[in-house]
Motif scaffolding. Structure first.
Motif, PDB file in Angstrom:
ATOM      1  N   ALA A  82       0.834  -1.201   0.000  1.00 43.97           N
ATOM      2  CA  ALA A  82       0.000   0.000   0.000  1.00 43.97           C
ATOM      3  C   ALA A  82       0.871   1.255   0.000  1.00 43.97           C
ATOM      4  O   ALA A  82       0.578   2.231  -0.703  1.00 43.97           O
ATOM      5  N   TYR A  83       1.934   1.228   0.778  1.00 45.92           N
ATOM      6  CA  TYR A  83       2.865   2.360   0.802  1.00 45.92           C
ATOM      7  C   TYR A  83       3.467   2.606  -0.581  1.00 45.92           C
ATOM      8  O   TYR A  83       3.578   3.760  -1.019  1.00 45.92           O
ATOM      9  N   ARG A  84       3.861   1.542  -1.280  1.00 45.37           N
ATOM     10  CA  ARG A  84       4.449   1.705  -2.613  1.00 45.37           C
ATOM     11  C   ARG A  84       3.437   2.335  -3.586  1.00 45.37           C
ATOM     12  O   ARG A  84       3.809   3.130  -4.450  1.00 45.37           O
ATOM     13  N   LEU A  85       2.178   1.980  -3.435  1.00 43.42           N
ATOM     14  CA  LEU A  85       1.156   2.595  -4.284  1.00 43.42           C
ATOM     15  C   LEU A  85       1.003   4.081  -3.957  1.00 43.42           C
ATOM     16  O   LEU A  85       0.838   4.910  -4.865  1.00 43.42           O
ATOM     17  N   GLU A  93       2.955  13.658  -1.070  1.00 47.03           N
ATOM     18  CA  GLU A  93       1.704  14.237  -0.569  1.00 47.03           C
ATOM     19  C   GLU A  93       0.953  13.194   0.257  1.00 47.03           C
ATOM     20  O   GLU A  93       0.605  12.126  -0.253  1.00 47.03           O
ATOM     21  N   PRO A  94       0.690  13.451   1.537  1.00 42.26           N
ATOM     22  CA  PRO A  94      -0.059  12.483   2.347  1.00 42.26           C
ATOM     23  C   PRO A  94      -1.425  12.193   1.736  1.00 42.26           C
ATOM     24  O   PRO A  94      -2.048  13.074   1.130  1.00 42.26           O
ATOM     25  N   ALA A  95      -1.902  10.959   1.898  1.00 43.35           N
ATOM     26  CA  ALA A  95      -3.152  10.528   1.268  1.00 43.35           C
ATOM     27  C   ALA A  95      -4.132  10.038   2.315  1.00 43.35           C
ATOM     28  O   ALA A  95      -3.788   9.778   3.471  1.00 43.35           O
ATOM     29  N   VAL A 118       0.315   9.388   5.408  1.00 41.00           N
ATOM     30  CA  VAL A 118      -1.118   9.205   5.615  1.00 41.00           C
ATOM     31  C   VAL A 118      -1.716  10.430   6.310  1.00 41.00           C
ATOM     32  O   VAL A 118      -1.256  10.845   7.375  1.00 41.00           O
ATOM     33  N   GLU A 119      -2.748  10.997   5.708  1.00 38.02           N
ATOM     34  CA  GLU A 119      -3.466  12.121   6.315  1.00 38.02           C
ATOM     35  C   GLU A 119      -4.613  11.629   7.183  1.00 38.02           C
ATOM     36  O   GLU A 119      -4.882  12.185   8.254  1.00 38.02           O
ATOM     37  N   ARG A 120      -5.323  10.612   6.733  1.00 41.04           N
ATOM     38  CA  ARG A 120      -6.462  10.063   7.468  1.00 41.04           C
ATOM     39  C   ARG A 120      -6.618   8.602   7.091  1.00 41.04           C
ATOM     40  O   ARG A 120      -6.501   8.243   5.920  1.00 41.04           O
ATOM     41  N   VAL A 121      -6.857   7.757   8.081  1.00 38.16           N
ATOM     42  CA  VAL A 121      -7.115   6.337   7.856  1.00 38.16           C
ATOM     43  C   VAL A 121      -8.470   5.990   8.462  1.00 38.16           C
ATOM     44  O   VAL A 121      -8.722   6.285   9.640  1.00 38.16           O
ATOM     45  N   VAL A 122      -9.337   5.394   7.670  1.00 38.38           N
ATOM     46  CA  VAL A 122     -10.616   4.880   8.153  1.00 38.38           C
ATOM     47  C   VAL A 122     -10.587   3.363   7.979  1.00 38.38           C
ATOM     48  O   VAL A 122     -10.339   2.870   6.870  1.00 38.38           O
ATOM     49  N   VAL A 123     -10.813   2.639   9.058  1.00 34.18           N
ATOM     50  CA  VAL A 123     -10.820   1.175   8.980  1.00 34.18           C
ATOM     51  C   VAL A 123     -12.181   0.658   9.429  1.00 34.18           C
ATOM     52  O   VAL A 123     -12.747   1.143  10.409  1.00 34.18           O
ATOM     53  N   HIS A 124     -12.687  -0.309   8.696  1.00 30.68           N
ATOM     54  CA  HIS A 124     -13.999  -0.894   8.990  1.00 30.68           C
ATOM     55  C   HIS A 124     -13.823  -2.331   9.459  1.00 30.68           C
ATOM     56  O   HIS A 124     -13.401  -3.193   8.699  1.00 30.68           O
ATOM     57  N   GLU A 125     -14.092  -2.562  10.737  1.00 27.29           N
ATOM     58  CA  GLU A 125     -14.054  -3.899  11.346  1.00 27.29           C
ATOM     59  C   GLU A 125     -12.776  -4.678  11.027  1.00 27.29           C
ATOM     60  O   GLU A 125     -12.836  -5.802  10.506  1.00 27.29           O
ATOM     61  N   PRO A 126     -11.617  -4.138  11.350  1.00 31.09           N
ATOM     62  CA  PRO A 126     -10.383  -4.925  11.183  1.00 31.09           C
ATOM     63  C   PRO A 126     -10.347  -6.026  12.242  1.00 31.09           C
ATOM     64  O   PRO A 126     -10.383  -5.721  13.437  1.00 31.09           O
ATOM     65  N   PRO A 127     -10.272  -7.305  11.859  1.00 32.16           N
ATOM     66  CA  PRO A 127     -10.351  -8.382  12.848  1.00 32.16           C
ATOM     67  C   PRO A 127      -9.020  -8.643  13.549  1.00 32.16           C
ATOM     68  O   PRO A 127      -8.450  -9.741  13.475  1.00 32.16           O
ATOM     69  N   ARG A 246      -5.438  10.773  13.472  1.00 32.26           N
ATOM     70  CA  ARG A 246      -5.551  10.471  12.037  1.00 32.26           C
ATOM     71  C   ARG A 246      -6.383   9.215  11.773  1.00 32.26           C
ATOM     72  O   ARG A 246      -6.577   8.843  10.620  1.00 32.26           O
ATOM     73  N   LEU A 247      -6.834   8.552  12.830  1.00 32.44           N
ATOM     74  CA  LEU A 247      -7.476   7.246  12.691  1.00 32.44           C
ATOM     75  C   LEU A 247      -8.949   7.317  13.042  1.00 32.44           C
ATOM     76  O   LEU A 247      -9.327   7.853  14.088  1.00 32.44           O
TER      77      LEU A 247
END
Length: 338
Positions: A82-85, A93-95, A118-127, A246-247
């Motif tokens: 993901a970082y390489r992308l 530029e933070p994403a 990373v500017e903002r991270v949204v995670v949905h139900e990380p197990p 940021r999370l």
């Protein structure tokens, strides 16, 4: 719907297939399960009006081939992909990043390992079940799934996995494929989404048949290598706490009491942030794509701050309601363990 621009990126040990739509600041969508970029196409199309939206097939899945098909997998390596992308598509530029389920685990590691990107991270139900007080029980479940996969095959292993996710960890008798599909939706959401949605009488999007075929093909890899590597991962909670501004932690409004809901609730409680409730359950982005996308759009806004004015599923389209962790924190985690 505008066709995406398609590309490939060489990374350590793999070649990633990625797709880009829209214009604006970069938003990277990290899929969970075996769905890959295809599982996020509807979500990407909605958000492409204000973001450059990138999706991709994680290494080893669909069109992202491994150099060594038998290579072991790790959360750190997937997060580095993901970082390489980000480096390719948003250099310097933070994403913004969204991760669903196992993709949410990769997003958490990305935040702790490369916070400057990373500017903002949204995670949905990380197990991330290793943060739970009953983590030892889940380690035993993973061991049973692995042993069943080696000795009996895929569908019996899926049955053991499903029984464990439902809290009936000793019920290891394999069931018919259709029954397995409905039970496994708590974590292995994408690969059984078609079966789960049909059982729930939810109208499938036009791409569902193709996605179901792709996800079923990826099941052996997912169950054999992604599930054990990702569900045995322990995030750096202290580091997440330092980066909590940021999370955004999210969960399905219909997921209360399910295993994948509990880590998100516990982490929100530990970090002192709100748990944002998205429409539907663990596969809400598939069953409720329009409402899910609208709430995600609001949650990604610069003025949505964890612990502040983030919206909830009941207020998609307005930021007036907050999914307070007070109602889903320690007490809910404890009751979910029963």
């Amino acid at each position: 719907m505008t066709d995406p621009t398609v590309g490939s990126l060489r990374v350590n040990g793999a070649t990633l297939h990625y797709e880009v739509r829209g214009h604006g600041p970069l938003l990277l969508l990290i899929p969970g399960g075996t769905g890959g970029a295809a599982s996020l196409g509807d979500l990407a199309a909605v958000l492409a009006g204000e973001y450059t939206v990138a999706t991709y097939d994680p290494r080893g899945m669909a069109r992202s081939a491994l150099d060594d098909p038998e290579a072991g997998q790790s959360v750190a390596e997937h997060a580095d992909d993901a970082y390489r992308l980000l480096e390719l598509l948003s250099p310097g530029e933070p994403a913004r990043v969204f991760g669903a389920s196992s993709g949410g685990i990769a997003a958490l590691h990305l935040l702790t390992a490369r916070p400057e990107r990373v500017e903002r991270v949204v995670v949905h139900e990380p197990p991330v079940v290793m943060v739970l007080p009953d983590a030892a029980e889940h380690r035993r479940l993973l061991a049973r799934v692995g042993e069943t996969l080696r000795t009996e095959g895929l569908m019996p292993a899926m049955a053991v996995f499903a029984a464990g996710l439902k809290g009936d960890g000793d019920a290891a008798e394999p069931k018919a494929g259709g029954e397995v599909g409905a039970e496994v939706q708590v974590e292995a959401e994408v690969q059984v989404e078609a079966e789960a949605e049909v059982k729930a009488e939810v109208e499938l999007p036009p791409q569902a048949a193709a996605r179901a075929e792709q996800t079923m093909a990826g099941l052996p890899y997912f169950v054999g290598r992604i599930v054990p590597a990702f569900m045995s991962y322990t995030p750096d909670v202290d580091r997440l706490e330092a980066l909590s501004d940021r999370l955004v932690l999210g969960a399905g409004e219909d997921s209360r009491g399910e295993l994948a809901y509990r880590p998100a609730a516990l982490l929100a409680d530990r970090l002192g942030t709100d748990l944002v409730h998205f429409p539907g359950g663990h596969i809400g982005l598939t069953t409720h794509p329009a409402r899910f996308a609208e709430l995600l759009r609001e949650t990604l806004r610069a003025d949505c701050r964890p612990g502040g004015s983030c919206p909830s599923a009941g207020s998609a389209g307005s930021a007036g309601s907050v999914g307070s962790v007070g109602s889903v924190g320690s007490s809910s985690v404890a009751s979910a363990a029963e």
